[in-house]
Design a protein around this motif. Structure first.
Motif, mmCIF file in Angstrom:
data_model
loop_
_atom_site.group_PDB
_atom_site.id
_atom_site.type_symbol
_atom_site.label_atom_id
_atom_site.label_comp_id
_atom_site.label_asym_id
_atom_site.label_seq_id
_atom_site.Cartn_x
_atom_site.Cartn_y
_atom_site.Cartn_z
ATOM 1 N N GLU A 64 0.804 -1.224 0.000
ATOM 2 C CA GLU A 64 0.000 0.000 0.000
ATOM 3 C C GLU A 64 0.835 1.270 0.000
ATOM 4 O O GLU A 64 0.401 2.291 -0.535
ATOM 5 N N HIS A 65 1.988 1.225 0.628
ATOM 6 C CA HIS A 65 2.830 2.417 0.670
ATOM 7 C C HIS A 65 3.166 2.850 -0.764
ATOM 8 O O HIS A 65 3.007 4.010 -1.139
ATOM 9 N N THR A 66 3.595 1.880 -1.561
ATOM 10 C CA THR A 66 3.870 2.131 -2.976
ATOM 11 C C THR A 66 2.603 2.520 -3.711
ATOM 12 O O THR A 66 2.616 3.404 -4.576
ATOM 13 N N VAL B 154 -0.417 9.328 -6.014
ATOM 14 C CA VAL B 154 0.019 10.732 -5.969
ATOM 15 C C VAL B 154 0.771 11.074 -7.261
ATOM 16 O O VAL B 154 0.540 12.120 -7.881
ATOM 17 N N GLY B 155 1.627 10.150 -7.703
ATOM 18 C CA GLY B 155 2.384 10.379 -8.931
ATOM 19 C C GLY B 155 1.469 10.570 -10.132
ATOM 20 O O GLY B 155 1.624 11.516 -10.905
ATOM 21 N N THR C 75 -7.943 5.054 -5.982
ATOM 22 C CA THR C 75 -7.442 3.845 -5.332
ATOM 23 C C THR C 75 -8.360 3.536 -4.159
ATOM 24 O O THR C 75 -9.280 4.305 -3.855
ATOM 25 N N ALA C 76 -8.123 2.400 -3.526
ATOM 26 C CA ALA C 76 -8.990 1.992 -2.420
ATOM 27 C C ALA C 76 -8.180 1.154 -1.452
ATOM 28 O O ALA C 76 -7.259 0.445 -1.849
ATOM 29 N N THR C 77 -8.517 1.235 -0.170
ATOM 30 C CA THR C 77 -7.845 0.407 0.827
ATOM 31 C C THR C 77 -8.682 0.429 2.099
ATOM 32 O O THR C 77 -9.853 0.830 2.093
ATOM 33 N N CYS C 78 -8.083 0.053 3.214
ATOM 34 C CA CYS C 78 -8.721 0.158 4.529
ATOM 35 C C CYS C 78 -7.728 -0.335 5.589
ATOM 36 O O CYS C 78 -6.670 -0.867 5.264
ATOM 37 N N SER C 79 -8.077 -0.145 6.822
ATOM 38 C CA SER C 79 -7.425 -0.778 7.961
ATOM 39 C C SER C 79 -5.892 -0.713 7.910
ATOM 40 O O SER C 79 -5.327 0.353 7.736
ATOM 41 N N GLN C 80 -5.243 -1.879 8.037
ATOM 42 C CA GLN C 80 -3.781 -1.940 8.057
ATOM 43 C C GLN C 80 -3.204 -1.284 6.809
ATOM 44 O O GLN C 80 -2.148 -0.662 6.863
ATOM 45 N N GLY C 81 -3.892 -1.465 5.691
ATOM 46 C CA GLY C 81 -3.409 -0.920 4.425
ATOM 47 C C GLY C 81 -3.372 0.594 4.464
ATOM 48 O O GLY C 81 -2.414 1.225 4.006
ATOM 49 N N LEU C 82 -4.411 1.191 5.027
ATOM 50 C CA LEU C 82 -4.475 2.653 5.128
ATOM 51 C C LEU C 82 -3.394 3.149 6.082
ATOM 52 O O LEU C 82 -2.738 4.156 5.816
ATOM 53 N N TYR D 145 -0.571 1.712 6.650
ATOM 54 C CA TYR D 145 0.722 1.557 5.983
ATOM 55 C C TYR D 145 0.942 2.668 4.953
ATOM 56 O O TYR D 145 2.048 3.112 4.711
ATOM 57 N N MET D 146 -0.162 3.153 4.363
ATOM 58 C CA MET D 146 -0.086 4.256 3.402
ATOM 59 C C MET D 146 0.208 5.596 4.056
ATOM 60 O O MET D 146 0.583 6.545 3.371
ATOM 61 N N HIS D 147 -0.044 5.669 5.361
ATOM 62 C CA HIS D 147 -0.185 6.949 6.054
ATOM 63 C C HIS D 147 0.810 8.027 5.617
ATOM 64 O O HIS D 147 0.437 9.170 5.363
ATOM 65 N N GLU D 148 2.072 7.671 5.531
ATOM 66 C CA GLU D 148 3.080 8.673 5.187
ATOM 67 C C GLU D 148 2.750 9.370 3.868
ATOM 68 O O GLU D 148 2.859 10.585 3.744
ATOM 69 N N VAL D 149 2.334 8.568 2.884
ATOM 70 C CA VAL D 149 2.059 9.140 1.561
ATOM 71 C C VAL D 149 0.696 9.833 1.549
ATOM 72 O O VAL D 149 0.493 10.809 0.832
ATOM 73 N N VAL D 150 -0.225 9.302 2.372
ATOM 74 C CA VAL D 150 -1.534 9.953 2.510
ATOM 75 C C VAL D 150 -1.330 11.389 3.002
ATOM 76 O O VAL D 150 -1.961 12.330 2.533
#
Lengths: 80, 699
Positions: free
Chosen positions: B59-61, B67-68, B78-85, B87-92
């Motif tokens: 998810e981070h990628t 964003v790119g 895109t879509a995600t949830c929970s742990q995935g979100l 893990y994305m946090h930095e890029v979010v």
């Protein structure tokens, strides 16, 4: 804290998953125990004669044992 | 004119994305989000949507891709949830400063601390304050409509911010409702193509967004963002009104009031619980109680003015929260509502109900009881308990079957009938014994076998599993016990070759003397058979379906053995559940290598999966055997750099014998089968050539 106590663990009943159950033909069986080695649920153990015995509480009826038996001594039969 | 169909919320989101003519869709599977991107994959596979579909390795990628793509001027979803979100946090956090109007669906699911697949808002609430618009949907129709609305809002030049569409996992994501699918022509009129003001495209633009500003500008820019958020409130209302004119449905903008006229008290809800709350209010109204309902549609920007207006009309507000902010004593919406009202002269009493955590249902009866409590506070003017946790007793589950013999793993499990990873984990633990610690990133095996093993089984976060393992190993090493306990990663292919690779590579390079066992079922089986970078050429998965345009996965699998060999670790082996003596010998060897402190031992075991490869469950071992006999899965080991092929048939069987047993390959053309055969032959020759070298040259 939620704590797991390994002394309290045990097997999981899955007998009600089954449609077909394995039936061992003990005449034909050569006691190679490949069925026990391949059984995904570890439901098969060796009896006193060294031949397979299925604990149906743990058998899902997948049929891997019957498929792998080199002498075709296990048959999957529909359960009533 | 609209068509109607009955569909789950995830499909409604996918239809919204299709109708919005989204151009780039980075994906990564996670329950209960995954079917959104599966439906999108189907649309693309069948030529119904023309978009770049990028199957990321984590998810981070994935969020980086989003964003790119948005920076380059593409409409992006895109879509995600929970742990995935999480893990994305930095890029979010990075997306708002680049002003990228991405729409991201969050099929809410509890964020582990304690694991649950069920929904609560512990995943989305930590992302609230980053500069995204955050919208909560109540119904599947609202999911579809809000995808269209959110693109229009987010891309408005007065806003230009990313937005999240929250839909409750299971209650919306998987529940079927009647949904109207608007005509493409109407949607095209409502939502014109996205034109980025400053795309990072040097051929058309001399200016582009930057995320680098000096500290003195930070306060100014944060203030400006708050002004943008205020503007967004107006845009949200405008877009909702325009949507109503075009499509005949509108939702009320930031909030919706339900039966609030002359109310003494109101409940505040969000998401799918709102429907149950409507019925609760109906019931109370039928009894003559003057209670209303406020549906909180947007948490960001927060409807402060709207709540201040409501505060002037009622004596008590009861906020229902599906999340708790630890250390504050209550929920998230509760905190926001209270703080919005504090500076008023006359404030109503505000109380909080925390309920439905971990995905537990919030029944109408509970909401009726909450309504009565708020009415009582309104009538008495006394608030005795500010926050109430609504709890229910645990239903009694089945007891484990006690056996005389003690074993590291007991019989029975939750796995599918004929599960291959069950065979593998049983043989692994049979050899390693009770003094083993399993570190297990999310996978089928954690769900299915952690309950019957008698050794510590640590559920680790996906990308960090080899980190957990390293930490445990180093602690034992420090205590002088590293040679007495086997620390073993047990992971699927996703957790190894994709999202877990970075941490495994780090551990291998540092020479951590521990085992990593990958059971490779060649796709993300736990989330429902999405491709991984270990999925073989042309296999159909739910994210590489065979359709009129797509013909299965177009790429070859990653060669993880050579990647591990590049780390020069002392022991690497492939194995198969069909060749048990070979498998057990390799487990013993790996245990011996790690116990002696020589470095990492890596086992990569193919695991035929009846469910995901679509073959009858009794064929698990047979398919595994054919994989070895056809050369699809060569059995080999690399011991201190010396590569040996363990099973060398005089002549490999034709690959078709292996493929034809599996429905994931049934779409293959003759040309595709021939191409797979060529690749297998080439790989086999390459391994033979490496074997001939004696020692691999970089060892």
């Amino acid at each position: 804290m939620v704590v797991v106590d390994r002394t309290k663990k045990g097997g999981q009943y899955v007998g009600n998953w089954r449609t077909y159950m394995p039936e061992v033909d003990y005449e034909r069986c050569t006691a190679c125990l490949l069925c026990a080695m391949y059984c995904p649920e570890a439901a098969i153990t060796a009896n006193e004669e060294g031949k397979p015995e299925v604990d149906l509480r743990f058998c899902k009826g997948c049929g891997v044992c019957a498929n792998e038996c080199p002498v075709k001594a296990i048959r999957m039969v529909k359960e009533e | 004119m609209s068509e109607f169909d009955v569909m789950p919320g995830n499909k409604a989101v996918a239809h919204g994305v299709r109708l919005a003519r989204v151009e780039v869709i980075p994906i990564f599977p996670i329950t209960p989000q995954t079917t959104i991107v599966e439906y999108l994959g189907e649309f693309i596979a069948n030529g119904e949507l023309d978009a770049e579909y990028i199957q990321s390795e984590g998810e981070h990628t994935c969020m980086g891709m989003a964003v790119g793509a948005s920076l380059a001027g593409a409409r992006t979803f895109t879509a995600t949830c929970s742990q995935g979100l999480a893990y994305m946090h930095e890029v979010v956090a990075q997306a708002p400063s680049y002003r990228t109007p991405i729409v991201m669906a969050i099929a809410d699911r509890t964020l582990g601390w304690y694991w649950s697949l069920g929904p609560d808002y512990s995943d989305i609430m930590p992302e609230l304050n980053l500069g995204w618009l955050v919208n909560f949907a109540e119904s599947n129709q609202e999911c579809l409509d809000m995808v269209l609305q959110l693109y229009k809002i987010a891309e408005d030049r007065r806003v230009l911010l990313p937005s999240m569409l929250s839909l409750d996992g299971f209650y919306l994501s998987y529940s079927y409702e009647r949904v109207g699918i608007p005509d493409q022509e109407l949607v095209d009129g409502f939502l014109p193509p996205y034109e980025a003001p400053y795309p990072v495209d040097p051929t058309i633009s001399d200016r582009w967004p930057s995320a680098g500003i000096p500290p003195p500008l930070h306060t100014t820019y944060r203030r400006l963002f708050e002004e943008v958020m205020e503007d967004a409130k107006r845009v949200i209302a405008e877009v909702d009104a325009e949507f109503g004119e075009v499509f005949g449905r509108s939702y009320g903008g930031l909030i919706e009031k339900y039966r609030c006229d002359d109310a003494d008290a109101v409940l505040v809800t969000m998401g799918s619980m709102t429907t149950a709350a409507r019925r609760a209010v109906d019931r109370l109204r039928a009894e003559g109680e003057r209670v209303g309902l406020v549906k909180l549609r947007f948490m960001r920007p927060f409807p402060t003015a709207e709540f201040r207006e409501i505060a002037g009309e009622v004596d008590a507000i009861g906020v229902v929260d599906r999340v708790v902010l630890h250390g504050t004593g209550g929920g998230s919406a509760f905190a926001d509502v209270k703080s919005a009202l504090y500076s008023l002269e006359d404030r109503p009493k505000v109380m909080n109900f925390v309920t439905g955590l971990g995905g537990e249902d919030i029944p109408i009866d509970d909401l009726v009881a909450m309504g009565r409590k708020v009415l009582r506070v309104a009538s008495t003017g006394r608030l005795e308990k500010e926050v109430e946790f609504i709890e229910h007793p645990l239903p009694k589950g089945a007891e484990p079957i006690r056996l005389d013999e003690e074993m590291p793993i007991y019989p029975g499990s939750d796995g599918c009938a004929g599960c291959g990873s069950s065979i593998i984990i049983r043989h692994l633990l049979k050899i390693l014994g009770p003094n083993t610690v399993i570190v297990n990133p999310p996978s089928c095996s954690g769900v299915n076998y952690s309950g019957v093993v008698r050794v510590p089984w640590i559920l680790a976060n996906y990308a960090a599993a080899a980190g957990y393992e390293t930490g445990i190993y180093r602690a034992f090493k420090h205590k002088g016990k590293a040679d007495k306990i086997y620390v073993t990663g047990f992971s699927g292919d996703g957790g190894t070759v994709d999202i877990g690779l970075q941490a495994i590579s780090g551990a291998a390079e540092r020479g951590e003397s521990m085992m990593w066992v990958c059971y490779d079922n060649e796709a993300y089986m736990n989330t429902g058979i999405q491709r991984s970078s270990s999925t073989p050429l042309f296999a159909a998965t739910t994210s590489t379906p065979a359709g009129t345009v797509w013909k299965g996965k177009p790429q070859k699998r990653k060669n993880m053995i050579l990647i591990m060999a590049a780390h020069r670790i002392p022991y690497i082996a492939t194995a198969s559940l069909a060749y048990l003596p070979d498998l057990e010998r390799k487990i013993r060897k790996a245990a011996e290598v790690t116990r002696s402190g020589k470095g990492m031992a890596y086992l990569h075991i193919q695991q035929p999966c009846a469910t995901g490869w679509y073959f009858p469950p009794e064929k698990t071992v047979e398919v595994g055997r054919l994989a070895v006999q056809t050369g699809a899965w060569p059995l080999l080991e690399i011991e201190d750099g010396v590569l040996r092929l363990n099973v060398k048939p005089r002549k490999l069987k034709p690959i078709e014998e292996y493929l034809k047993l599996q429905r994931r390959f049934r779409h293959l053309s003759k040309e595709q089968i021939a191409a797979i055969q060529r690749e297998v032959d080439k790989d086999w020759k390459s391994w033979l050539a490496l074997e001939k070298m004696g020692k691999l040259p970089w060892y």
